[in-house]
Every structure is written in structure tokens, then in C-alpha cells.
Scaffold this active site. Structure first.
Site, short mmCIF file in Angstrom:
data_model
loop_
_atom_site.label_atom_id
_atom_site.label_comp_id
_atom_site.label_asym_id
_atom_site.label_seq_id
_atom_site.Cartn_x
_atom_site.Cartn_y
_atom_site.Cartn_z
N ARG A 365 0.85 -1.19 0.00
CA ARG A 365 0.00 0.00 0.00
C ARG A 365 0.89 1.25 0.00
O ARG A 365 2.01 1.23 0.50
CB ARG A 365 -0.90 0.03 1.24
CG ARG A 365 -1.89 1.20 1.21
CD ARG A 365 -2.59 1.43 2.54
NE ARG A 365 -3.46 2.60 2.46
CZ ARG A 365 -4.08 3.16 3.47
NH1 ARG A 365 -3.91 2.68 4.69
NH2 ARG A 365 -4.85 4.21 3.30
N HIS A 366 0.39 2.32 -0.55
CA HIS A 366 1.13 3.60 -0.59
C HIS A 366 1.35 4.15 0.82
O HIS A 366 0.79 3.67 1.80
CB HIS A 366 0.36 4.63 -1.42
CG HIS A 366 -1.02 4.89 -0.90
ND1 HIS A 366 -1.27 5.66 0.23
CD2 HIS A 366 -2.24 4.47 -1.33
CE1 HIS A 366 -2.55 5.72 0.46
NE2 HIS A 366 -3.18 5.00 -0.46
N HIS A 550 -3.09 0.36 -3.51
CA HIS A 550 -3.91 0.94 -2.46
C HIS A 550 -4.17 -0.10 -1.37
O HIS A 550 -3.65 -1.21 -1.44
CB HIS A 550 -5.19 1.47 -3.07
CG HIS A 550 -4.94 2.37 -4.26
ND1 HIS A 550 -4.80 3.73 -4.15
CD2 HIS A 550 -4.74 2.08 -5.58
CE1 HIS A 550 -4.56 4.25 -5.34
NE2 HIS A 550 -4.51 3.28 -6.23
#
Length: 620
Positions: A365-366, A550
Site C-alpha cells: 500500500r502507498h 492501495h
């Protein structure tokens, strides 16, 4: 429910602080749900309330209008509290369950009352302010007397102590009355219950335990306020001992140490293997649960505490975060303590000609994002000429050029500086663990591109490994009813200094992401299609893959690959709070070509919140 990706409001130095309620509403949550979530989590910030909202997304009572039930208690601390807790625990072990086990030791200052969720925080703040200016010294000198009978065992206050405490209770009740909340003033002797509704066979054992309590031990009584959900006021509470997955539609999926409400009339025998109807405290969902996996616990275990004794005041502003600046060589040295030369001079971790046969996939995930930290930041960070002005040190120092203009950042947010650091530290950890990366595929969202870039910087391979921009890795389209954001083009990203593979042909192009009514199964199928095609594209060369996307990318791009079925939308909202910034799911392919989850070997990046400083709060 509107997408939780909607934006909140930026709190600038020149503006009034933005409340947690306003932040959550501006993030897209329904106002009534927000009020309910904040009250249920003790007004302890956006993070806890968001978790509650996600967990209760499928709760059939989430939109039902009713008020929580509140109590004001005197809670013992110090040596006496330890002695009372020892009595409480020992009596549970050697006696059968009785009414005293349903509550922690306490003095009740008055009858219960109800406050609308929208008004609760205001009332709690006023009660706390009153306590902060009151003389509570008498709370260290409460005198107690033991009372033992065949149907009730407890500690009663002396007349003088009772008088002091009733005066305090009456003052608090007057505050409630001023807010339109009418409750009766206490007129009965104040007491602390130790046991009642107990079996006659347990009386002698309980009596012996009570006689061992030294009521002269040191104790300071603190005043606290609690609330409970009145929908379950007649239920017994059990703790789940294991995580259990539902295998049929009428079974309740529960997490280990979740609390389960069981109807008061239902008999639960943990020694018997039978199923019983229950409701999860964590999710609000109901279904059948196996009794042998449950353990009886106090009903107060599911109550919410509002920390009246905390003189720091009610927390009305909590934020998360995210970043956007690439670390320079000097910054890299400062963080690592290294005396080596800059990033360009260091060796790559890729060993030429030594690509592993058993491949690995790392799904990430970012990092922390600007909009979730500062809310609706764009209108406050650009002047009349469209020039970007940083309003906080955690904001990007510079923003990349994009043809969509300043407003495009509202829907395609960059990382915060903390987010960039998170990504860079993650890359460093991967290098230390000798995690080799040979292919990188990234969602076109700016926060994902920046995350991947800084991970590669941490690995010190940012110049040798180009990023492949893959729109198929974007989020669940049902969260974007107006269509996908206007992302930066590949040429704009390259001009901003990102190493982008210009010749890459996306598996799913941007104009193919038009199904904004994409259901959850279609979302999973999309993720599986993308990861399958990526494996096919890279099969000839082999090597390990890094996907940066995400929160749900970790599940969507792994679940079907691991041979599991797509989750339901209810399950999605349950797992969302557990996928934090820069979380990584790693998988390894066995010799039989099957994929399995493996330990990433990297430490998590854990940190606390650090709010904006306002010098006027010092009153200097």
C-alpha cells in the site's frame, strides 16, 4: 455510504480548529453515523471513529436513531483497587458467576441517563471542565465499611464520605440539567458492590474473601463517565477465544477477543459443542456462534470510557498523514547515519545473472497521503496566482507540474513528507533483508508512484529499475461514482524525475475503467486478471515483482492467486482498518508453482500523531 475517499477540510493556522466530526463528514461519512461512531469510541479521534465506521458498515442498526446510556462512577485506584481486583478475579475462579462479576469495582454516583450522540461531546467537556476546577481532595479520604449478608456483599461509604460524594454528584447532575438532561439526584446510601445474586453454596467462600480485604489501604477515587449501547443492555457478554470464519450464511464471523452479546435468557455452556445466536460487538452483525469458543466476561468490558480524569481535555483533532519529497543524498545519510556517498554512487541490490527460480511478489500500500492528513488542503495552499505555498512541514516542499492544474491534486493527492519517509524506510528494510526486486508495477495515482519511487530509492535501485504504470491496479471503482481521477501523464511523471517505463503497454487502460458500478466480485476478478497478466509478461525473464497500489490491492491481487474466493463487501470493510500505510503482503511461488504467503521480514513503520502547535493555547 459515500466513498470514504472523499476529502476533508484543511485546518490552517488562521482558521478555527476543525472538529473530528467535521473531518469525518467531509471524508464522506453520513453525519448521523459519524456522531454515533465518535460517541461509541469515546471521542478519541478520527482514527478510532473511522475504524468503527468501517467495522460497522454492515451493522443493521447503524442508521437507527437512539441515544447511548451513560453512567458516572467513582473508580478506586492504588492499593485498595489492586486488592478489590484480586477479590474480583479470585471469586470468579472459586465461585460460580454472580451479579458482581458483571461490573468492575465502582461507586455509582447516580442513575443512568441518555444524551443524544450529537450533543454528547459538548456535555462531556462541560462535566470535565467542572471537575477540573472542583476541590476533589476528599476523594483520597473516602471511608468504607464492610456489609455482608446472605444475598448481598459490598462496601458502604461512611455518612461523611457519602455526603461529600453526593454533593459532587448533585453538582454534576445540575450541569446535566442545564443541558436539558433530567435525572434523579442520589438519595440512597452509596456503596460498592462485591457480590450479589450468588449461589448459597458460595456464601462462605465469598465471606472469607471479603474478610481478607483491607479497607484501610491507600486509595484515591477518580470520577469517570461510561456509556453502553442500550440495544444490548439485557444481554450477557462473552469474549471469543478464537478467530472463526463463517462457513454458512447463518453463522457469525468473529475475530479473536471480539465480544459477543448473548440474550440474557440463553444458556451458554462452554463445555458443550452447540451453537447459539449472538451479536458481534466489533461489527454489530448477528449470527450463530459455537459456545465452546466463548468465555463469560463483565458487561462493562464493552462499555466506553470518556476519561473525565484526563485534564488534558477532550481530543477534538486527530489526523493521519502522507508525503511527497524525494530524499536527497544528505537526508539519506542523516537518516541512516551512513558516511557513504550519495544514492547514485551506491551499488544495486540486483545480482545480474542470479535471478531466483522461485519467484516472489510483494504487494504494497502507498504511504501517508496529504488529503487524509490535512483535509481539503488545495484551496489553502495556492495563492491568487496559482503558486503553491506549503502550510506545514509535513506537506510537500514542491509539487510536480501537471496539465490538470492545481485542482487535480484534490482528487490525485501526493504523499506527505512522512509518507515519503515511510516508503524510503521500507525500501531500506527490504535491502537489509536482501529482498531483490526485478519488476515494478504501480497504480497511476500520484501517491502510489511516489511511494514506489521512494521504496526503490531505499533499495538504491531507482535508476536501474523503471516503474510500469498499470491503471488496472487502481482502487475499487464503486468508490469513484464520478469516474477515475485525472492522473498525471507518463511524460509529466518523467519530467518530474520519476523513472517510468515509457514503452509499457498497460494490461487495463484508463478508458477501460468506466464501470463505476463495479461490484466486489468484479473488483477481485480485475485484480486477479492484472496479477495473472503481470506474471505472464515477466515469466520469460523471471524474477521478483513489486506491486504498489492501495489498501485493498493487498487482498485483491493475492486472494484468488492463493486459491481463495473473493470477499464480500462486509468483509472488505472489516479488513480495511488493518491495512496501514506501506503495509506489505509477500508471496512466494513453490516448486509446484503454487503461491503461498510468506513473511516479508521487514519491520512495520509505527508512529504516533503530532498535531499542529498553536502558541495561543499557552495563554502567554
Amino acid at each position: 455510504m459515500q466513498s470514504p475517499r472523499a476529502k476533508s477540510v484543511f485546518s490552517g493556522r488562521t482558521q478555527e480548529p476543525i472538529s473530528d466530526r467535521e473531518k469525518l463528514i467531509s471524508m464522506g461519512f453520513e453525519p448521523n453515523r459519524v456522531s454515533k461512531a465518535l460517541a461509541a469510541t469515546g471521542f478519541k479521534g478520527v482514527s478510532l471513529a473511522t475504524d468503527w465506521l468501517f467495522n460497522h458498515a454492515g451493522d443493521p442498526n447503524i442508521d437507527r436513531q437512539y441515544s447511548r446510556e451513560y453512567y458516572i462512577y467513582g473508580i478506586p485506584t492504588g492499593e485498595l483497587a489492586a486488592c478489590l481486583n484480586e477479590f474480583w478475579n479470585t471469586s470468579k475462579q472459586i465461585c460460580s458467576w454472580n451479579g458482581g462479576h458483571d461490573h468492575f469495582p465502582h461507586l455509582t454516583l447516580g442513575p443512568p441517563f441518555k444524551i443524544p450522540d450529537t450533543k454528547a461531546e459538548e456535555v462531556i467537556v462541560k462535566i470535565k471542565e467542572s471537575l477540573n476546577v472542583s476541590d476533589l481532595s476528599f476523594l483520597s479520604n473516602i471511608k468504607l465499611e464492610k456489609y455482608i449478608s446472605l444475598n448481598y456483599i459490598g462496601l458502604f461509604l461512611s455518612n461523611e464520605s457519602c455526603r461529600f460524594l453526593k454533593n459532587l454528584a448533585n453538582n454534576l447532575i445540575n450541569i446535566l440539567a442545564d443541558e436539558g438532561i433530567e435525572i434523579e439526584k442520589p438519595d440512597k446510601p452509596m456503596h460498592l458492590t462485591l457480590a450479589y445474586k450468588f449461589n448459597a453454596d458460595d456464601f462462605e467462600k465469598l465471606k472469607t474473601l471479603v474478610e481478607m480485604i483491607n479497607i484501610d489501604l491507600s486509595c484515591h477515587w477518580k470520577i469517570e463517565m461510561y456509556s453502553r449501547d442500550p440495544l444490548f443492555s439485557s444481554c450477557k457478554v462473552y469474549k471469543s477465544l478464537h478467530t472463526l470464519r463463517a462457513t454458512t450464511s447463518n453463522q457469525l464471523e468473529i475475530q479473536k477477543e471480539d465480544f459477543i452479546y448473548i440474550d440474557q435468557e440463553k444458556f451458554v455452556d462452554p463445555s458443550m459443542d452447540h451453537w447459539i445466536e449472538g451479536t458481534s460487538w466489533l461489527s454489530g452483525l448477528s449470527g450463530q456462534v459455537p459456545s465452546k469458543h466463548l468465555m463469560r466476561t463483565a458487561t462493562t468490558a464493552v462499555w466506553t470510557c470518556y476519561n473525565l480524569s484526563d485534564k488534558r481535555g477532550t481530543n477534538t483533532s486527530i489526523s493521519s498523514a502522507s508525503p511527497r519529497v524525494t530524499l536527497t543524498s544528505d537526508e539519506k545519510k542523516h537518516l541512516s547515519g551512513s558516511q557513504e556517498s550519495g544514492l547514485e554512487d551506491t551499488q544495486s541490490c540486483i545480482q545480474t545473472g542470479d535471478i531466483p527460480y522461485n519467484r516472489e511478489i510483494h504487494v504494497m500500500r502507498h504511504g501517508e497521503r496529504v488529503d487524509f492528513t490535512f483535509g481539503n488542503w488545495v484551496p489553502y495552499c495556492f495563492d491568487g496566482n496559482g503558486q503553491y505555498i506549503r502550510k506545514d512541514l509535513n506537506m510537500p516542499k514542491h509539487l510536480p507540474y501537471r496539465s490538470g492544474g492545481n485542482q487535480a491534486f484534490s482528487h490525485d493527492t501526493p504523499l506527505t513528507n512522512i509518507g515519503i519517509l515511510q516508503a524510503h524506510l521500507t525500501g531500506e528494510a527490504m535491502k537489509e533483508n536482501k529482498n531483490e526486486i526485478h519488476h515494478v508495477f504501480v497504480s497511476p495515482s500520484l501517491r502510489c508512484v511516489e511511494t514506489a519511487h521512494n521504496v526503490l530509492c531505499g533499495l538504491e535501485i531507482q535508476n536501474s529499475i523503471a516503474m510500469n504504470i498499470e491503471p488496472g491496479l487502481f482502487e475499487w471503482l464503486s468508490w469513484y461514482p464520478s469516474g477515475v481521477p485525472d492522473w498525471m501523464t507518463e511524460s509529466e511523471l518523467i519530467a518530474s524525475g520519476f523513472n517510468i517505463e515509457a514503452k509499457y503497454e498497460p494490461i487495463i487502460k484508463k478508458d477501460e475503467l468506466e464501470n463505476t458500478k463495479e461490484n466486489i466480485e468484479e473488483f477481485y476478478r480485475r485484480g486477479y486478471h492484472v496479477i495473472s497478466e503481470i506474471l505472464s509478461k515477466t515469466e520469460e525473464r523471471g524474477g521478483n515483482i513489486l506491486l504498489v497500489g492501495h489498501s485493498l490491492t493487498l487482498d485483491v491481487c493475492s486472494r484468488l492467486l492463493l486459491g481463495k474466493q473473493p470477499r464480500s463487501s462486509k468483509e472488505i470493510y472489516r479488513i480495511l482498518p488493518n491495512i496501514h500505510y506501506c503495509s506489505i503482503l509477500s508471496m512466494r511461488q513453490s516448486k509446484s508453482k503454487e503461491w503461498m504467503v510468506k513473511e516479508s521480514g521487514s519491520l512495520s513503520v509505527t508512529h504516533g500523531s503530532n498535531m499542529q502547535f498553536d502558541p495561543t493555547k499557552l495563554g502567554l
